[in-house]
Design a protein around this motif. Structure first.
Motif, PDB file in Angstrom:
ATOM      1  N   THR A  20       1.028  -0.961  -0.037  1.00  0.00           N
ATOM      2  CA  THR A  20       0.577  -0.129   0.500  1.00  0.00           C
ATOM      3  C   THR A  20       1.065   1.228  -0.038  1.00  0.00           C
ATOM      4  O   THR A  20       0.531   2.468  -0.482  1.00  0.00           O
ATOM      5  CB  THR A  20      -1.096  -0.213   1.105  1.00  0.00           C
ATOM      6  OG1 THR A  20      -1.253  -0.695   1.044  1.00  0.00           O
ATOM      7  CG2 THR A  20      -1.740   1.577   1.469  1.00  0.00           C
ATOM      8  N   GLN A  23       2.418   2.174  -3.176  1.00  0.00           N
ATOM      9  CA  GLN A  23       1.122   2.185  -4.749  1.00  0.00           C
ATOM     10  C   GLN A  23       0.734   3.367  -4.649  1.00  0.00           C
ATOM     11  O   GLN A  23       0.332   4.504  -5.226  1.00  0.00           O
ATOM     12  CB  GLN A  23      -0.204   1.209  -3.964  1.00  0.00           C
ATOM     13  CG  GLN A  23      -0.141  -0.253  -4.888  1.00  0.00           C
ATOM     14  CD  GLN A  23      -1.408  -0.784  -4.180  1.00  0.00           C
ATOM     15  OE1 GLN A  23      -2.035  -0.349  -3.703  1.00  0.00           O
ATOM     16  NE2 GLN A  23      -1.123  -2.427  -4.937  1.00  0.00           N
ATOM     17  N   HIS A  24       0.517   4.218  -2.834  1.00  0.00           N
ATOM     18  CA  HIS A  24       0.727   5.693  -2.290  1.00  0.00           C
ATOM     19  C   HIS A  24       1.896   6.268  -2.549  1.00  0.00           C
ATOM     20  O   HIS A  24       1.797   7.396  -2.934  1.00  0.00           O
ATOM     21  CB  HIS A  24      -0.119   6.187  -1.478  1.00  0.00           C
ATOM     22  CG  HIS A  24      -1.604   5.217  -1.118  1.00  0.00           C
ATOM     23  ND1 HIS A  24      -1.764   4.318  -0.450  1.00  0.00           N
ATOM     24  CD2 HIS A  24      -2.051   5.177  -1.890  1.00  0.00           C
ATOM     25  CE1 HIS A  24      -2.746   4.075  -0.147  1.00  0.00           C
ATOM     26  NE2 HIS A  24      -3.149   4.349  -1.618  1.00  0.00           N
ATOM     27  N   HIS A  25       2.666   6.279  -2.124  1.00  0.00           N
ATOM     28  CA  HIS A  25       4.281   6.862  -2.394  1.00  0.00           C
ATOM     29  C   HIS A  25       5.174   6.320  -3.444  1.00  0.00           C
ATOM     30  O   HIS A  25       5.780   7.987  -3.777  1.00  0.00           O
ATOM     31  CB  HIS A  25       4.958   7.100  -1.075  1.00  0.00           C
ATOM     32  CG  HIS A  25       3.925   7.009  -0.537  1.00  0.00           C
ATOM     33  ND1 HIS A  25       3.786   8.823   0.054  1.00  0.00           N
ATOM     34  CD2 HIS A  25       2.715   7.531   1.103  1.00  0.00           C
ATOM     35  CE1 HIS A  25       2.646   8.866   1.176  1.00  0.00           C
ATOM     36  NE2 HIS A  25       2.811   7.093   1.851  1.00  0.00           N
ATOM     37  N   SER A  27       4.828   4.967  -6.949  1.00  0.00           N
ATOM     38  CA  SER A  27       4.119   3.846  -7.860  1.00  0.00           C
ATOM     39  C   SER A  27       5.100   4.270  -9.475  1.00  0.00           C
ATOM     40  O   SER A  27       5.001   3.717  -9.977  1.00  0.00           O
ATOM     41  CB  SER A  27       3.396   4.165  -8.191  1.00  0.00           C
ATOM     42  OG  SER A  27       2.396   5.054  -8.083  1.00  0.00           O
ATOM     43  N   ASN A 141      -4.158   5.828   8.390  1.00  0.00           N
ATOM     44  CA  ASN A 141      -3.013   6.517   7.910  1.00  0.00           C
ATOM     45  C   ASN A 141      -1.612   6.619   7.807  1.00  0.00           C
ATOM     46  O   ASN A 141      -1.721   5.438   8.706  1.00  0.00           O
ATOM     47  CB  ASN A 141      -3.044   8.321   8.577  1.00  0.00           C
ATOM     48  CG  ASN A 141      -4.925   8.689   8.555  1.00  0.00           C
ATOM     49  OD1 ASN A 141      -5.402   8.992   7.086  1.00  0.00           O
ATOM     50  ND2 ASN A 141      -5.525   8.614   9.582  1.00  0.00           N
TER      51      ASN A 141
END
Length: 151
Positions: A20, A23-25, A27, A141
Motif C-alpha cells: 500500500t 502504491q501511494h508513495h 508507484s 493513515n
C-alpha cells in the motif's frame, strides 16, 4: 542536485502496509516483489535490468533481517545507487487483522506472519542506507518520520 538512481527497500512483516505504501508513495518506480515475480531468478533479472539501465526501483518484500537486506544493498552500492529504507510499523496483532481482510493467495497464515515477526531485525544506517525512515500505520493513515538509531 543529486541525480543518482535510487533503490528503496521496504521492510516489515506481512500486513504492515508495504505494498500500500508503494502504491501511494513510490508507484513511479519499478516494483520488485517476490509475490508477483514468484522466483528469485526473475527478481534478479529485474534488478539487473534496473542496475544496468540506472532505473530507480523499490524492493517490496518483508526483508526482515540484515542479511535479507544486504543482498540488495551490496549490489546497489556497487552500482552507485542512492539507498533508502522504510521500516513499516509491524505490530503483530494489527498486521494479522489487516491480513484477515485479504482473500485468496493474498491471505497469509497467521503462523507465517508470526514467524516473520520473530525474525525481524531493526535496520541501521550501518547497513549502508543513505536515508532511513519509520512508517507508522494506524490502518487508515501512514505517517513517515526520520529513523532514530538506538544508541
Amino acid at each position: 542536485m543529486d541525480t543518482k538512481p535510487t533503490i528503496v527497500i521496504l521492510m516489515g512483516i506481512q500486513g504492515s502496509g508495504k505494498s500500500t505504501f508503494y502504491q501511494h508513495h513510490l508507484s513511479d518506480m519499478t516494483h520488485v516483489n517476490l509475490d508477483t515475480l514468484r522466483t528469485r531468478h526473475r527478481e534478479e533479472e529485474l534488478i539487473s535490468d534496473c542496475l544496468l539501465n540506472c532505473k530507480s526501483f523499490v524492493v517490496d518484500n518483508t526483508n526482515p533481517t540484515r542479511a535479507d537486506r544486504e543482498r540488495y544493498i551490496s549490489v546497489a552500492k556497487a552500482n552507485g545507487f542512492h539507498i533508502i529504507g522504510y521500516f513499516m510499523e509491524s505490530k503483530l496483532q494489527a498486521c494479522i487483522a489487516r491480513n484477515n481482510l485479504r482473500s485468496g493467495k493474498a491471505k497469509i497464515p497467521a503462523k507465517a506472519i508470526a514467524a516473520t515477526s520473530n525474525k525481524l531485525e531493526l535496520p541501521s544506517y550501518s547497513e549502508g542506507f543513505d536515508e532511513l525512515y519509520f512508517v507508522a500505520n494506524d490502518g487508515e493513515n501512514m505517517t513517515i518520520s526520520e529513523w532514530r538509531e538506538n544508541k
